[in-house]
Design an enzyme around this catalytic site. Sequence first.
Site, short mmCIF file in Angstrom:
data_model
loop_
_atom_site.label_atom_id
_atom_site.label_comp_id
_atom_site.label_asym_id
_atom_site.label_seq_id
_atom_site.Cartn_x
_atom_site.Cartn_y
_atom_site.Cartn_z
N GLU A 194 -6.30 -55.67 65.14
CA GLU A 194 -6.45 -55.62 66.59
C GLU A 194 -6.81 -57.01 67.12
O GLU A 194 -7.33 -57.84 66.37
CB GLU A 194 -7.58 -54.64 66.94
CG GLU A 194 -7.33 -53.21 66.49
CD GLU A 194 -6.37 -52.45 67.40
OE1 GLU A 194 -5.39 -53.03 67.90
OE2 GLU A 194 -6.60 -51.25 67.60
N ASP A 229 -0.86 -49.38 56.56
CA ASP A 229 -2.20 -48.93 56.94
C ASP A 229 -2.34 -47.42 56.82
O ASP A 229 -1.37 -46.70 56.61
CB ASP A 229 -2.54 -49.38 58.37
CG ASP A 229 -1.36 -49.21 59.34
OD1 ASP A 229 -0.45 -48.43 59.03
OD2 ASP A 229 -1.36 -49.86 60.39
N ASN A 247 -0.96 -53.91 72.70
CA ASN A 247 -1.94 -55.00 72.76
C ASN A 247 -1.62 -56.12 71.75
O ASN A 247 -2.40 -57.03 71.57
CB ASN A 247 -3.37 -54.47 72.52
CG ASN A 247 -3.55 -53.89 71.13
OD1 ASN A 247 -2.63 -53.87 70.32
ND2 ASN A 247 -4.75 -53.42 70.84
N HIS A 284 -1.11 -55.70 68.46
CA HIS A 284 -1.57 -55.53 67.06
C HIS A 284 -0.39 -55.36 66.10
O HIS A 284 0.68 -54.87 66.48
CB HIS A 284 -2.60 -54.39 66.92
CG HIS A 284 -2.05 -53.00 67.03
ND1 HIS A 284 -2.77 -51.96 67.55
CD2 HIS A 284 -0.86 -52.45 66.68
CE1 HIS A 284 -2.05 -50.85 67.51
NE2 HIS A 284 -0.89 -51.12 66.98
C1 F6R Z 1 1.77 -48.38 62.07
C2 F6R Z 1 1.14 -49.61 62.54
C3 F6R Z 1 1.08 -49.96 63.98
C4 F6R Z 1 2.31 -49.54 64.79
C5 F6R Z 1 2.11 -49.87 66.26
C6 F6R Z 1 3.28 -49.43 67.11
O1 F6R Z 1 1.72 -48.29 60.66
O2 F6R Z 1 0.65 -50.33 61.74
O3 F6R Z 1 0.88 -51.34 64.09
O4 F6R Z 1 3.43 -50.19 64.29
O5 F6R Z 1 0.95 -49.25 66.73
O6 F6R Z 1 3.34 -48.03 67.11
P1 F6R Z 1 4.56 -47.26 67.79
O7 F6R Z 1 5.75 -47.53 66.97
O8 F6R Z 1 4.16 -45.80 67.72
O9 F6R Z 1 4.66 -47.78 69.18
#
Ligand code: F6R
Length: 238
Positions: free
Chosen positions: A141, A67, A134, A136
């Site tokens: 989301e 993303d 959450n 995702h």
């Molecule tokens: C990042 C992404 C998100 C993260 C998630 C966890 O490219 O797609 O899904 O993997 O938000 O983020 P961290 O590792 O910072 O807790």
Amino acid sequence: MKKVVCDNYEAACIFAADMFSKQLERKPKSVFGFATGGTPLGIYKELTKRAVAGSMDFSQSCAFNLDEYYPISRTHPQSFYHYMNKNLFSKVKFHSTDIPSGEATDIDTECKRYDAAIKASGGIDLQLLGIGTNGHIGFNEPSASYSLHTNFMRLTADTINANSRFFSSEETQPTEAISMGIGTIFAARSIILLATGAGKAQIVRKLFDAKLHTDVPACFLLLHPDVTLILDKEAAGA
Ligand code: F6R
């Protein structure tokens, strides 16, 4: 879903890096899917160390990222383009790298281009994922409906809040993104889901309470035939 509990964050990253090594040994022209955020940093450090030492060679492999914020310029210090260059691509040579463009003028065309590029590469062999508190994955989301393809996504307040730690008070934090859809992720042949730290224990517990919670996007991974969930003891609640 196979679950592996490692002693600590470093051990979890080494376990994941070993899976990347094995994939490269099996197929030097592998197609990898990468994630950003705090969790994968230790893996990128380990992959860089191995590539610099010559024990891993990514020069024939392709990389796609999950993303990118939208809109955001490539040079923005919080763009995922910048993150990947800083933490991996500037140090490790890949055959090609691709990230959804936060600079695209036509989002729909960019999403279609991205899915077509993944398809043209032969599809993702090994996809690395983190998980939001959450649930995702990518920026899919919790929602009543999910995207099969790469798509424009609106971030929830939870995610904006969780990611605010990366932005200084003077920076405008994006609230929208382009992300691989649940279907794009699901099409990967193998998936690593890495969750570390006490802050992820609650969502990891929810993943395993034996129901398919459609309000937890990561639960779709329970239906995938080859997912390895790598945890440290804190995220495992051990
Ligand atoms: C990042 C992404 C998100 C993260 C998630 C966890 O490219 O797609 O899904 O993997 O938000 O983020 P961290 O590792 O910072 O807790």
